[in-house]
Design a protein around this motif. Structure first.
Motif, PDB file in Angstrom:
ATOM      1  N   UNK A  76       2.568  21.072  39.194  1.00 51.49           N
ATOM      2  CA  UNK A  76       1.214  21.358  38.702  1.00 51.49           C
ATOM      3  C   UNK A  76       0.958  20.609  37.400  1.00 51.49           C
ATOM      4  N   UNK A  77       1.986  20.449  36.594  1.00 52.61           N
ATOM      5  CA  UNK A  77       1.844  19.718  35.328  1.00 52.61           C
ATOM      6  C   UNK A  77       1.375  18.288  35.554  1.00 52.61           C
ATOM      7  N   UNK A 126      -5.397  16.315  30.950  1.00 54.64           N
ATOM      8  CA  UNK A 126      -5.999  17.233  29.993  1.00 54.64           C
ATOM      9  C   UNK A 126      -5.041  17.732  28.919  1.00 54.64           C
ATOM     10  N   UNK A 127      -3.876  17.168  28.836  1.00 53.46           N
ATOM     11  CA  UNK A 127      -2.923  17.611  27.831  1.00 53.46           C
ATOM     12  C   UNK A 127      -2.259  16.390  27.198  1.00 53.46           C
ATOM     13  N   UNK A 128      -1.507  16.622  26.150  1.00 51.78           N
ATOM     14  CA  UNK A 128      -0.810  15.512  25.512  1.00 51.78           C
ATOM     15  C   UNK A 128       0.368  15.096  26.381  1.00 51.78           C
ATOM     16  N   UNK A 129       0.794  13.875  26.185  1.00 54.25           N
ATOM     17  CA  UNK A 129       1.917  13.360  26.977  1.00 54.25           C
ATOM     18  C   UNK A 129       3.165  14.190  26.748  1.00 54.25           C
ATOM     19  N   UNK A 130       3.436  14.547  25.508  1.00 48.20           N
ATOM     20  CA  UNK A 130       4.679  15.266  25.204  1.00 48.20           C
ATOM     21  C   UNK A 130       4.673  16.684  25.772  1.00 48.20           C
ATOM     22  N   UNK A 131       3.519  17.350  25.773  1.00 50.27           N
ATOM     23  CA  UNK A 131       3.436  18.686  26.375  1.00 50.27           C
ATOM     24  C   UNK A 131       3.624  18.579  27.885  1.00 50.27           C
ATOM     25  N   UNK A 180       5.255  16.224  29.478  1.00 52.89           N
ATOM     26  CA  UNK A 180       6.646  15.868  29.735  1.00 52.89           C
ATOM     27  C   UNK A 180       7.550  17.095  29.609  1.00 52.89           C
ATOM     28  N   UNK A 181       7.302  17.933  28.617  1.00 57.23           N
ATOM     29  CA  UNK A 181       8.110  19.141  28.443  1.00 57.23           C
ATOM     30  C   UNK A 181       7.994  20.044  29.666  1.00 57.23           C
ATOM     31  N   UNK A 182       6.770  20.222  30.155  1.00 55.65           N
ATOM     32  CA  UNK A 182       6.579  21.070  31.335  1.00 55.65           C
ATOM     33  C   UNK A 182       7.210  20.421  32.565  1.00 55.65           C
ATOM     34  N   UNK A 183       7.023  19.110  32.708  1.00 59.32           N
ATOM     35  CA  UNK A 183       7.566  18.424  33.879  1.00 59.32           C
ATOM     36  C   UNK A 183       9.091  18.452  33.890  1.00 59.32           C
ATOM     37  N   UNK A 184       9.689  18.503  32.720  1.00 58.34           N
ATOM     38  CA  UNK A 184      11.157  18.565  32.643  1.00 58.34           C
ATOM     39  C   UNK A 184      11.709  19.924  33.048  1.00 58.34           C
ATOM     40  N   UNK A 185      10.843  20.875  33.363  1.00 57.33           N
ATOM     41  CA  UNK A 185      11.295  22.140  33.949  1.00 57.33           C
ATOM     42  C   UNK A 185      11.977  21.889  35.292  1.00 57.33           C
ATOM     43  N   UNK A 186      11.753  20.719  35.860  1.00 60.69           N
ATOM     44  CA  UNK A 186      12.380  20.384  37.137  1.00 60.69           C
ATOM     45  C   UNK A 186      13.905  20.354  37.011  1.00 60.69           C
ATOM     46  N   UNK A 187      14.435  20.004  35.843  1.00 60.01           N
ATOM     47  CA  UNK A 187      15.892  19.958  35.679  1.00 60.01           C
ATOM     48  C   UNK A 187      16.534  21.347  35.769  1.00 60.01           C
ATOM     49  N   UNK A 188      16.067  22.334  34.981  1.00 60.49           N
ATOM     50  CA  UNK A 188      16.652  23.674  35.176  1.00 60.49           C
ATOM     51  C   UNK A 188      16.307  24.259  36.545  1.00 60.49           C
TER      52      UNK A 188
END
Length: 190
Positions: free
Chosen positions: A111-112, A118-123, A125-133
């Motif tokens: 979804x991210x 509509x969001x900053x790149x870093x926000x 990226x942080x949400x998209x990195x939820x894929x690792x856990x």
């Protein structure tokens, strides 16, 4: 005449759920590996960044679809699980919670992608990195489910065969670029 053994509705649904779970696991490993290769640029010369990114999204979508079918299978059985136990973490055994959290983490990462505009790149990226856990939770779910069902030895070879490349690529992603260059695994920058 051949006699066909009567199978119950639940047997077919259970087999479909198991098959979709195994396909989701395989595609989860492929999606994560492919995503790391795309984000690092290691395959850019192959077809171009846009095509690689699109194929990563296709793999992720198919993974989520198989994981969804896996979960829904337990709802439609005659003695199926209640919806709350499937979508709300910590309402069942820990092994089920791992699966619920894995699916929800992967869904949030997907979804991210749609919210990136509509969001900053870093926000993003942080949400998209939820894929690792979420990936780690998916592996734990698969391991403990196979252990609980007594099929660990059957699925271990295939599971490990798919897991090892994904873990290796993740480990290489975490290694500093200078160390990869020194080992001859990457070319130096401009």
């Amino acid at each position: 005449m051949l006699e066909i053994a009567a199978a119950s509705h639940d047997d077919g649904v259970r087999e479909l759920s198991i098959l979709s779970a195994r396909l989701a696991y395989a595609l989860m490993c492929l999606t994560l590996t492919w995503g790391v290769l795309v984000s690092t640029g290691w395959f850019d010369r192959l077809t171009g960044r846009h095509a690689l990114r699109a194929s990563h999204q296709v793999f992720a979508t198919i993974t989520l679809a198989f994981a969804f079918v896996h979960g829904v299978g337990f709802l439609v059985m005659d003695n199926g699980l209640p919806l709350g136990r499937i979508i709300i973490p910590f309402t069942g055994p820990l092994r089920d919670t791992f699966g619920t959290l894995a699916f929800e983490g992967m869904l949030a990462a997907s979804i991210a992608v749609g919210l990136k505009r509509w969001t900053t790149y870093w926000r993003w990226l942080w949400i998209h990195r939820l894929a690792y856990p979420a990936f780690a939770l998916g592996v734990l779910h698969a391991f403990f489910q196979a252990l609980a069902r007594g099929t660990l030895s059957t699925v271990a070879l295939g599971g490990l065969t798919l897991l090892i490349p994904a873990v290796l690529v993740i480990a290489l992603r975490l290694v500093p670029p200078k160390a990869l260059e020194a080992a001859g695994l990457a070319e130096g920058g401009p």
